[in-house]
Design a protein around this motif. Structure first.
Motif, PDB file in Angstrom:
ATOM      1  N   HIS A  53     -41.521  59.673  21.678  1.00 54.95           N
ATOM      2  CA  HIS A  53     -42.838  59.609  22.332  1.00 54.95           C
ATOM      3  C   HIS A  53     -42.804  58.648  23.510  1.00 54.95           C
ATOM      4  O   HIS A  53     -43.417  58.884  24.556  1.00 54.95           O
ATOM      5  CB  HIS A  53     -43.908  59.186  21.324  1.00 54.95           C
ATOM      6  N   LEU A  54     -42.054  57.550  23.353  1.00 55.72           N
ATOM      7  CA  LEU A  54     -41.945  56.560  24.418  1.00 55.72           C
ATOM      8  C   LEU A  54     -41.273  57.168  25.647  1.00 55.72           C
ATOM      9  O   LEU A  54     -41.557  56.783  26.787  1.00 55.72           O
ATOM     10  CB  LEU A  54     -41.156  55.345  23.923  1.00 55.72           C
ATOM     11  N   PRO A 125     -50.492  55.940  20.697  1.00 57.05           N
ATOM     12  CA  PRO A 125     -49.658  56.195  19.523  1.00 57.05           C
ATOM     13  C   PRO A 125     -50.322  57.160  18.546  1.00 57.05           C
ATOM     14  O   PRO A 125     -51.547  57.134  18.361  1.00 57.05           O
ATOM     15  CB  PRO A 125     -49.494  54.808  18.896  1.00 57.05           C
ATOM     16  N   ILE A 126     -49.501  58.003  17.939  1.00 62.57           N
ATOM     17  CA  ILE A 126     -49.980  58.980  16.964  1.00 62.57           C
ATOM     18  C   ILE A 126     -49.442  58.620  15.588  1.00 62.57           C
ATOM     19  O   ILE A 126     -48.254  58.331  15.414  1.00 62.57           O
ATOM     20  CB  ILE A 126     -49.521  60.402  17.339  1.00 62.57           C
ATOM     21  N   VAL A 161     -43.706  61.035  16.028  1.00 66.12           N
ATOM     22  CA  VAL A 161     -44.798  60.276  15.407  1.00 66.12           C
ATOM     23  C   VAL A 161     -44.485  58.786  15.475  1.00 66.12           C
ATOM     24  O   VAL A 161     -43.376  58.354  15.158  1.00 66.12           O
ATOM     25  CB  VAL A 161     -45.005  60.726  13.940  1.00 66.12           C
ATOM     26  N   ASP A 162     -45.475  57.990  15.886  1.00 62.90           N
ATOM     27  CA  ASP A 162     -45.250  56.560  16.137  1.00 62.90           C
ATOM     28  C   ASP A 162     -45.430  55.691  14.892  1.00 62.90           C
ATOM     29  O   ASP A 162     -44.787  54.647  14.775  1.00 62.90           O
ATOM     30  CB  ASP A 162     -46.201  56.084  17.230  1.00 62.90           C
ATOM     31  N   ARG A 218     -36.062  53.359  11.077  1.00 67.67           N
ATOM     32  CA  ARG A 218     -35.228  52.505  11.931  1.00 67.67           C
ATOM     33  C   ARG A 218     -34.573  53.325  13.048  1.00 67.67           C
ATOM     34  O   ARG A 218     -34.434  52.856  14.182  1.00 67.67           O
ATOM     35  CB  ARG A 218     -34.163  51.858  11.051  1.00 67.67           C
ATOM     36  N   ALA A 219     -34.201  54.554  12.735  1.00 64.12           N
ATOM     37  CA  ALA A 219     -33.501  55.382  13.709  1.00 64.12           C
ATOM     38  C   ALA A 219     -34.406  55.847  14.850  1.00 64.12           C
ATOM     39  O   ALA A 219     -33.930  56.048  15.973  1.00 64.12           O
ATOM     40  CB  ALA A 219     -32.888  56.595  13.006  1.00 64.12           C
ATOM     41  N   TYR A 220     -35.698  56.023  14.558  1.00 60.68           N
ATOM     42  CA  TYR A 220     -36.624  56.534  15.567  1.00 60.68           C
ATOM     43  C   TYR A 220     -37.634  55.486  16.026  1.00 60.68           C
ATOM     44  O   TYR A 220     -38.473  55.761  16.872  1.00 60.68           O
ATOM     45  CB  TYR A 220     -37.377  57.746  15.016  1.00 60.68           C
ATOM     46  N   ASP A 221     -37.558  54.290  15.488  1.00 60.22           N
ATOM     47  CA  ASP A 221     -38.530  53.223  15.709  1.00 60.22           C
ATOM     48  C   ASP A 221     -39.942  53.690  15.368  1.00 60.22           C
ATOM     49  O   ASP A 221     -40.866  53.648  16.178  1.00 60.22           O
ATOM     50  CB  ASP A 221     -38.492  52.677  17.131  1.00 60.22           C
TER      51      ASP A 221
END
Length: 449
Positions: A53-54, A125-126, A161-162, A218-221
């Motif tokens: 998303h970032l 953020p979602i 997704v955040d 952790r992998a996708y923050d």
């Protein structure tokens, strides 16, 4: 198991690095970038920003002690109503009126496509609650496996997704504690986990597989939002043994997430009488090591169906004042039905008021600037500036123009309530003029003596 370098904002902060997202937050919050970095490293500030998303439309924001109080708006379809375009319209309205984050709580059809469309369009953020989709993928709740849940969680993470509400803190041993409650378990996700545990007589699979879950986050923050499955659903059930037993587990899960550089928020109760709000905040901050506190409301009374955006905004302003960091809105449809676009607007505005009131009470720098500017415009009868500075300019103009629609009345020194003869501010301006004349006369008399 996912094998990937850790890209989380907490990881970078702990390495002493200020990312572009941290710099953006610092500018938005009028804080130093060093402070933002240090608070993220400490865990008191979370910056929900999935790496996918970032890389798209997301505008970074942060939730925590040094930031302004944020609000979340829930949207989402159900099995009986709403489609993708309707959910996108809810998203647009929520963001237009000031939502800082949006949660997609869809439980109907086309969930993947709905989520993908929302993330692609959203600048905020979602969040999601992945257990909802996991349950829809099986015939019965009891058919779920831990891997089923982890697979859905990873799918949401891959989509961008955040933050996700994860009900990992409700344990098998907590369930007897709900006996005697008036409203039992009111968390949808919590109740699903409780049914699974009682049917299998086994521990919560997300608690047992929490380390695997953290590797995905952790992998996708992805920020883990630790759901309060045993939150009270009535003021009679507030602050009971079940609620605080789960809170203790959430404190443990917070530390375990931080050990892997995964950002955390802790979700808080939905119904609390006014006299218990401060205690609940203090308890959460102590047990969960000052992790950001994200609360639903709380509703401070249970007797106002149709007006629960008001009963909850009262509690939201109070809990924000005492230290809650993000407020999840409640709409007029709470307890009654699926909110439509108009309900989203009402809920967002009610919570923008609550969050702003909390920021003013907490003495945030510049929090009162807009209040002072609007008050000045009001005293000067600058109606258009009043409208512009309002949280909902369209509604303010609409109400004014119901009685005085002409352009002439946009500069009139009265409104429809008082009329030209009874406006106290008009009379106050007259008094100001007379006081100035009196002061000038007194100065003239003094100079001749």
């Amino acid at each position: 198991m996912i094998k990937q370098a850790c890209p989380t904002q907490m990881y970078y902060a702990r390495q002493g690095e200020i990312t572009d997202a941290m710099q953006s937050v610092a500018e938005r919050e009028h804080l130093s970038a060093d402070l933002v970095r240090d608070e993220i490293a400490r865990g008191r500030l979370t910056l929900p920003a999935n790496i996918h998303h970032l890389a798209g439309k997301l505008k970074p924001m942060a939730i925590g002690k040094v930031a302004t109080v944020k609000i979340n708006a829930n949207i989402g379809n159900s099995a009986v109503t709403s489609d993708i375009e309707e959910e996108l319209e809810k998203l647009r309205l929520a963001v237009r009126y000031g939502a800082d984050t949006v949660m997609d709580l869809s439980t109907g059809t086309d969930l993947d496509a709905t989520r993908e469309a929302i993330i692609a369009e959203s600048e905020v953020p979602i969040g999601t609650v992945p257990i909802y989709q996991a349950v829809l993928n099986v015939d019965q709740v009891t058919d779920l496996t831990a891997q089923d849940m982890l697979d859905v969680i990873e799918k949401h993470a891959r989509q961008g997704v955040d933050y996700m509400t994860i009900h990992a803190g409700i344990l098998l041993e907590h369930l007897p504690l709900i006996h005697g409650r008036i409203t039992g378990i009111v968390s949808r996700g919590g109740s699903l986990h409780a049914v699974w545990m009682m049917s299998h007589r086994k521990q919560n699979p997300l608690y047992e597989h929490y380390d695997e879950l953290l590797e995905i986050f952790r992998a996708y923050d992805v920020t883990v939002s630790l759901g309060d499955s045993l939150r009270p659903g009535s003021i009679a059930d507030a602050s009971d043994e079940a609620q605080f037993a789960e809170l203790k587990t959430l404190g443990e899960l917070t530390k375990r997430a931080w050990e892997r550089d995964v950002q955390v928020m802790v979700e808080g109760p939905g119904h609390i009488p006014l006299d218990q709000i401060e205690m609940n905040v203090r308890k959460e901050k102590e047990i969960c090591h000052e992790a950001p506190f994200y609360t639903l409301g709380p509703l401070v009374t249970d007797i106002a169906p149709g007006y629960d955006h008001i009963t909850s905004a009262i509690g939201a302003a109070m809990i924000g004042w005492y230290g809650a960091d993000m407020l999840c809105y409640v709409t007029p449809k709470e307890h009654l039905g699926l909110p439509n676009a108009a309900d989203v607007r009402e809920g967002v505005i009610a919570y923008k008021i609550a969050a702003h009131a909390a920021d003013v009470a907490r003495g945030r720098p510049h929090a009162r600037d807009r209040d002072d500017a609007l008050s000045k415009a009001r005293y000067e009868f600058d109606w258009n500036e009043q409208f512009r500075l309002s949280l909902d300019p369209e509604r303010a103009r609409e109400y004014h123009d119901e009685s005085l629609p002409g352009e002439y009345f946009k500069s009139a020194e009265f409104c429809a309530m008082c009329g030209p003869k009874f406006c106290s501010m008009h009379h106050s301006r007259t008094i100001d003029d007379l006081l100035a004349e009196f002061a000038a006369e007194s100065e003239k008399v003094g100079s001749t003596q």
